[in-house]
Design a protein around this motif. Structure first.
Motif, PDB file in Angstrom:
ATOM      1  N   ARG A   1       0.810  -1.291  -0.041  1.00  0.00           N
ATOM      2  CA  ARG A   1       0.037   0.024   0.242  1.00  0.00           C
ATOM      3  C   ARG A   1       0.991   1.327  -0.140  1.00  0.00           C
ATOM      4  N   PRO A   2       0.831   2.308  -0.861  1.00  0.00           N
ATOM      5  CA  PRO A   2       1.303   3.240  -0.844  1.00  0.00           C
ATOM      6  C   PRO A   2       1.350   4.057   0.624  1.00  0.00           C
ATOM      7  N   ARG A   3       2.382   4.341   1.204  1.00  0.00           N
ATOM      8  CA  ARG A   3       2.380   5.029   2.506  1.00  0.00           C
ATOM      9  C   ARG A   3       2.152   6.509   2.724  1.00  0.00           C
ATOM     10  N   GLY A   4       1.066   6.866   3.516  1.00  0.00           N
ATOM     11  CA  GLY A   4       0.946   8.316   3.909  1.00  0.00           C
ATOM     12  C   GLY A   4       0.352   8.989   2.799  1.00  0.00           C
ATOM     13  N   THR A   5       0.033   8.688   1.564  1.00  0.00           N
ATOM     14  CA  THR A   5      -0.446   9.581   0.542  1.00  0.00           C
ATOM     15  C   THR A   5      -1.725  10.231   0.724  1.00  0.00           C
ATOM     16  N   PRO A   6      -2.712   9.434   1.258  1.00  0.00           N
ATOM     17  CA  PRO A   6      -4.028  10.295   1.435  1.00  0.00           C
ATOM     18  C   PRO A   6      -3.808  11.209   2.756  1.00  0.00           C
ATOM     19  N   ILE A   7      -3.166  10.735   3.816  1.00  0.00           N
ATOM     20  CA  ILE A   7      -3.033  11.801   4.805  1.00  0.00           C
ATOM     21  C   ILE A   7      -2.037  12.710   4.472  1.00  0.00           C
ATOM     22  N   ARG A   8      -1.008  12.506   3.551  1.00  0.00           N
ATOM     23  CA  ARG A   8      -0.359  13.755   3.257  1.00  0.00           C
ATOM     24  C   ARG A   8      -1.014  14.514   2.403  1.00  0.00           C
ATOM     25  N   THR A   9      -1.768  14.152   1.415  1.00  0.00           N
ATOM     26  CA  THR A   9      -2.645  15.352   0.755  1.00  0.00           C
ATOM     27  C   THR A   9      -3.525  16.087   1.539  1.00  0.00           C
ATOM     28  N   ALA A  10      -4.024  15.372   2.690  1.00  0.00           N
ATOM     29  CA  ALA A  10      -5.078  16.035   3.524  1.00  0.00           C
ATOM     30  C   ALA A  10      -4.182  17.178   4.410  1.00  0.00           C
ATOM     31  N   ILE A  11      -2.948  16.706   4.697  1.00  0.00           N
ATOM     32  CA  ILE A  11      -2.123  17.631   5.420  1.00  0.00           C
ATOM     33  C   ILE A  11      -1.696  18.658   4.684  1.00  0.00           C
ATOM     34  N   VAL A  12      -1.423  18.653   3.429  1.00  0.00           N
ATOM     35  CA  VAL A  12      -1.073  20.021   2.534  1.00  0.00           C
ATOM     36  C   VAL A  12      -2.341  20.547   2.136  1.00  0.00           C
ATOM     37  N   GLU A  13      -3.354  19.985   1.962  1.00  0.00           N
ATOM     38  CA  GLU A  13      -4.717  20.843   1.769  1.00  0.00           C
ATOM     39  C   GLU A  13      -4.843  21.695   3.021  1.00  0.00           C
ATOM     40  N   ALA A  14      -4.917  21.288   4.166  1.00  0.00           N
ATOM     41  CA  ALA A  14      -5.178  21.999   5.440  1.00  0.00           C
ATOM     42  C   ALA A  14      -4.036  22.876   5.371  1.00  0.00           C
ATOM     43  N   LEU A  15      -3.016  22.963   5.291  1.00  0.00           N
ATOM     44  CA  LEU A  15      -1.832  23.851   5.522  1.00  0.00           C
ATOM     45  C   LEU A  15      -1.972  24.876   4.545  1.00  0.00           C
ATOM     46  N   MET A  16      -2.333  24.802   3.254  1.00  0.00           N
ATOM     47  CA  MET A  16      -2.532  25.495   2.467  1.00  0.00           C
ATOM     48  C   MET A  16      -3.717  26.654   2.353  1.00  0.00           C
ATOM     49  N   VAL A  17      -4.633  26.373   3.332  1.00  0.00           N
ATOM     50  CA  VAL A  17      -5.887  27.373   3.494  1.00  0.00           C
ATOM     51  C   VAL A  17      -5.329  28.545   4.048  1.00  0.00           C
ATOM     52  N   ILE A  18      -5.835  29.638   3.030  1.00  0.00           N
ATOM     53  CA  ILE A  18      -5.392  31.030   3.441  1.00  0.00           C
ATOM     54  C   ILE A  18      -6.847  31.751   4.058  1.00  0.00           C
ATOM     55  N   THR A  19      -6.794  32.324   5.474  1.00  0.00           N
ATOM     56  CA  THR A  19      -8.086  32.798   5.869  1.00  0.00           C
ATOM     57  C   THR A  19      -8.163  34.200   5.651  1.00  0.00           C
ATOM     58  N   HIS A  20      -7.230  34.907   5.645  1.00  0.00           N
ATOM     59  CA  HIS A  20      -7.146  36.280   5.395  1.00  0.00           C
ATOM     60  C   HIS A  20      -5.632  36.925   5.162  1.00  0.00           C
ATOM     61  N   TYR A  21      -5.449  38.295   4.715  1.00  0.00           N
ATOM     62  CA  TYR A  21      -4.130  38.903   4.582  1.00  0.00           C
ATOM     63  C   TYR A  21      -4.030  39.899   5.468  1.00  0.00           C
ATOM     64  N   VAL A  22      -2.771  40.383   5.893  1.00  0.00           N
ATOM     65  CA  VAL A  22      -2.612  41.451   6.864  1.00  0.00           C
ATOM     66  C   VAL A  22      -1.762  42.299   5.913  1.00  0.00           C
ATOM     67  N   GLU A  23      -1.787  43.612   5.958  1.00  0.00           N
ATOM     68  CA  GLU A  23      -0.881  44.472   5.512  1.00  0.00           C
ATOM     69  C   GLU A  23       0.543  44.473   6.446  1.00  0.00           C
ATOM     70  N   ARG A  24       1.665  44.630   5.467  1.00  0.00           N
ATOM     71  CA  ARG A  24       2.953  44.674   6.119  1.00  0.00           C
ATOM     72  C   ARG A  24       3.174  45.586   6.827  1.00  0.00           C
ATOM     73  N   ASP A  25       2.788  46.969   6.738  1.00  0.00           N
ATOM     74  CA  ASP A  25       2.991  47.969   7.415  1.00  0.00           C
ATOM     75  C   ASP A  25       2.197  48.407   8.535  1.00  0.00           C
ATOM     76  N   THR A  26       0.861  48.204   8.294  1.00  0.00           N
ATOM     77  CA  THR A  26       0.075  48.696   9.342  1.00  0.00           C
ATOM     78  C   THR A  26      -0.622  47.656  10.032  1.00  0.00           C
ATOM     79  N   ARG A  27      -0.502  46.552   9.785  1.00  0.00           N
ATOM     80  CA  ARG A  27      -0.872  45.271  10.360  1.00  0.00           C
ATOM     81  C   ARG A  27      -2.485  45.109  10.193  1.00  0.00           C
ATOM     82  N   LYS A  28      -3.101  45.895   9.450  1.00  0.00           N
ATOM     83  CA  LYS A  28      -4.410  46.042   9.244  1.00  0.00           C
ATOM     84  C   LYS A  28      -4.992  44.648   8.481  1.00  0.00           C
ATOM     85  N   VAL A  29      -6.150  44.137   8.850  1.00  0.00           N
ATOM     86  CA  VAL A  29      -6.429  42.638   8.347  1.00  0.00           C
ATOM     87  C   VAL A  29      -7.371  43.190   7.007  1.00  0.00           C
TER      88      VAL A  29
END
Length: 167
Positions: free
Chosen positions: A64-92
């Motif tokens: 069985r290929p080891r870890g591939t389904p869990i690995r894709t679930a991990i990468v999908e969860a890590l790639m989620v972007i919730t919002h952005y913050v300005e570098r200078d003012t830290r405004k959301v």
């Protein structure tokens, strides 16, 4: 052990476990060692092959290929972007508003590791993934190490709220 001894050991175990024997080996000795160790962990058949009236067709050992389904679930969860913050003012800044702005002035913010872990465990109940494993996976996904493709992960993550979660 040299390659010849490993082939002999493989063939000995293959005879016990109804796996076709090897005639020779030209690949890596490490790979052959892994095959021998897999055969050692596979249970032997319930009755010896001579006691069976008809010998079934010998199936090659399936791995069985080891870890591939869990690995894709991990990468999908890590790639989620919730919002952005300005570098200078830290405004959301929302995701919709960030599409019209200069990306160099914004930092992407992802889910906290605790939330990523919850999403992975929701998709794969019973997995043994830890917060530390998520952090290591994020580093490897950013750098393209250990079979990960190079992914664009968020530049920043909020700190976790609860220290007891995931332990």
């Amino acid at each position: 052990m040299n390659t010849k001894e490993l082939v002999q050991e493989y063939n000995r175990l293959a005879a016990i476990r109804n796996v076709p024997p090897l005639k020779g080996w030209k690949e890596s000795r490490v790979k052959l060692f892994e095959l021998v160790s897999i055969l050692r962990t596979v249970r032997a058949s319930v009755s010896p092959p001579a006691a069976k009236p008809e010998a079934p067709a010998k199936m090659p050992l399936q791995r069985r290929p080891r870890g591939t389904p869990i690995r894709t679930a991990i990468v999908e969860a890590l790639m989620v972007i919730t919002h952005y913050v300005e570098r200078d003012t830290r405004k959301v800044v929302s995701i919709a508003e960030a599409k019209t702005r200069d990306r160099k002035a914004l930092l992407s913010v992802g889910l906290p590791y605790v939330e990523c872990l919850a999403r992975v465990r929701e998709k794969h109940p019973g997995c043994k993934t830890t917060l530390g494993a998520l952090r290591v996976a994020a580093i490897r996904a950013r750098n393209g190490l250990d079979g990960y493709d190079v992914f664009q992960l968020p530049q920043k993550r909020p700190h976790r709220k609860s220290k007891s979660y995931g332990r």
